[in-house]
Enzyme design. Structure first.
Site, PDB file in Angstrom:
ATOM      1  N   GLU A  31     -50.135 -24.661 -20.781  1.00 49.32           N
ATOM      2  CA  GLU A  31     -49.755 -24.969 -19.568  1.00 49.32           C
ATOM      3  C   GLU A  31     -48.588 -25.555 -19.673  1.00 49.32           C
ATOM      4  O   GLU A  31     -47.752 -25.235 -19.041  1.00 49.32           O
ATOM      5  CB  GLU A  31     -50.705 -26.135 -18.648  1.00 49.32           C
ATOM      6  CG  GLU A  31     -52.183 -25.008 -18.109  1.00 49.32           C
ATOM      7  CD  GLU A  31     -52.285 -24.248 -17.144  1.00 49.32           C
ATOM      8  OE1 GLU A  31     -50.445 -24.251 -16.597  1.00 49.32           O
ATOM      9  OE2 GLU A  31     -52.385 -23.623 -16.760  1.00 49.32           O
ATOM     10  N   CYS A 174     -47.484 -11.072  -4.692  1.00 52.26           N
ATOM     11  CA  CYS A 174     -46.740 -11.510  -3.448  1.00 52.26           C
ATOM     12  C   CYS A 174     -45.346 -11.824  -4.484  1.00 52.26           C
ATOM     13  O   CYS A 174     -45.124 -13.429  -5.086  1.00 52.26           O
ATOM     14  CB  CYS A 174     -47.599 -12.631  -3.564  1.00 52.26           C
ATOM     15  SG  CYS A 174     -46.675 -13.360  -2.281  1.00 52.26           S
ATOM     16  N   CYS A 181     -47.142  -5.885   0.179  1.00 58.01           N
ATOM     17  CA  CYS A 181     -47.535  -6.770   0.622  1.00 58.01           C
ATOM     18  C   CYS A 181     -49.185  -5.628   0.916  1.00 58.01           C
ATOM     19  O   CYS A 181     -50.131  -6.233   1.592  1.00 58.01           O
ATOM     20  CB  CYS A 181     -46.791  -7.080   2.177  1.00 58.01           C
ATOM     21  SG  CYS A 181     -45.855  -7.799   1.746  1.00 58.01           S
ATOM     22  N   CYS A 184     -51.931  -6.583  -0.811  1.00 57.79           N
ATOM     23  CA  CYS A 184     -52.615  -7.464  -0.490  1.00 57.79           C
ATOM     24  C   CYS A 184     -53.624  -8.112   0.002  1.00 57.79           C
ATOM     25  O   CYS A 184     -53.698  -8.023   1.079  1.00 57.79           O
ATOM     26  CB  CYS A 184     -51.625  -8.581  -0.448  1.00 57.79           C
ATOM     27  SG  CYS A 184     -51.912 -10.567  -0.615  1.00 57.79           S
TER      28      CYS A 184
END
Length: 256
Positions: A31, A174, A181, A184
């Site tokens: 991370e 996205c 889209c 999605c």
DNA sequence: AACCCGGGGGG
DNA sequence: CCCCCAGGGTT
């Protein structure tokens, strides 16, 4: 359109190496390495780095300069410095209940590690998920609102699956430009279905000719080995010392 | 809220 | 050339 869960099972990036572990330290290192650094670059760096420092004590046992050098050219080397300090804290006192108490660990990273390593149902919002939920809402959101909406649109997924599914939707569908889209799973409830006008935050000044570039040059010199300090950019070197980064030299640099 | 912090890749 | 990157810390 398929559900988020179905889309994630089919198209998620389940092969990323740091997703194959639930070890807290390994996840935390991934991370931190991913802060403002693309997945493609971390893919090259993480395996060797975590192999070299597989546990907090293995990192705490070496000098901070060694870790900063091992960080290589990933950028923002203060992350490496903070990681070394976090390794020391964990080695001496154990893991804190609130991971954001560790240096270099903020709101997002604390949640992301808790979700991936501890099975916690903690909502985390990074760049990808922020883009997803803000487009769904049709406007920019504060941290708490973005987290709440990520829980809503992520249902019935929770914790780790919600985090990674929404992250992958953000990265693969996205996208900042030319979002897909049509493919999605969240488009039905998306208010924007496209690019939200003028996101304009975190605009970075030109790198070329900047002070950070000067710091970068000194960093590169220190990384490459012992240097004649008088040959280095004195202002940049002072700045690096103030950040605790000049320790790459092995000892604290003495300014001329 | 604004600014700073590396370095690289993509359109 | 500009934008973006699995952010965090400081002022």
């Amino acid at each position: 359109m398929a559900s988020l869960a179905a889309w994630y099972r089919e198209h998620g990036r389940h092969d990323l190496p740091w997703r194959l572990t639930t070890d807290r330290w390994a996840v935390l290192v991934s991370e931190v390495m991913l802060h403002q650094t693309q997945v493609s670059r971390v893919l090259e760096a993480w395996p060797g780095f975590i192999g070299r420092y597989p546990t907090p004590p293995t990192m705490a046992a070496v000098a901070p300069g060694e870790v900063i050098r091992a960080w290589g050219t990933l950028g923002y080397p203060r992350r490496a410095r903070a990681l070394w300090e976090a390794a020391r804290v964990v080695s001496e006192r154990g893991w804190p209940d609130d991971l954001s108490e560790l240096p270099g660990v903020g709101r997002y990273t604390a949640a992301a590690v808790a979700a991936q390593a501890d099975g916690a149902d903690a909502p985390g919002v990074e760049a990808n998920i922020r883009r997803v939920v803000e487009r769904i809402a049709g406007r920019q959101l504060g941290d708490a609102a973005a987290e709440a909406l990520s829980i809503e649109v992520g249902r019935p997924l929770r914790g780790r699956d919600r985090l990674l599914a929404l992250m992958d939707v953000g990265a693969l569908l996205c996208r900042p430009r030319a979002p897909k889209c049509d493919a999605c799973p969240l488009s039905a409830r998306c208010k924007t279905r496209g690019v939200l006008p003028d996101d304009g935050r975190r605009r970075q000044p030109r790198y070329e000719g900047s002070f950070r570039q000067r710091r970068g040059r000194v960093l590169a010199a220190l990384r490459s080995g012992p240097q004649g300090l008088s040959d280095l950019d004195a202002d940049a070197l002072r700045s690096l010392e103030a950040d605790g980064l000049a320790v790459i030299t092995g000892t604290t640099a003495r300014l001329p």
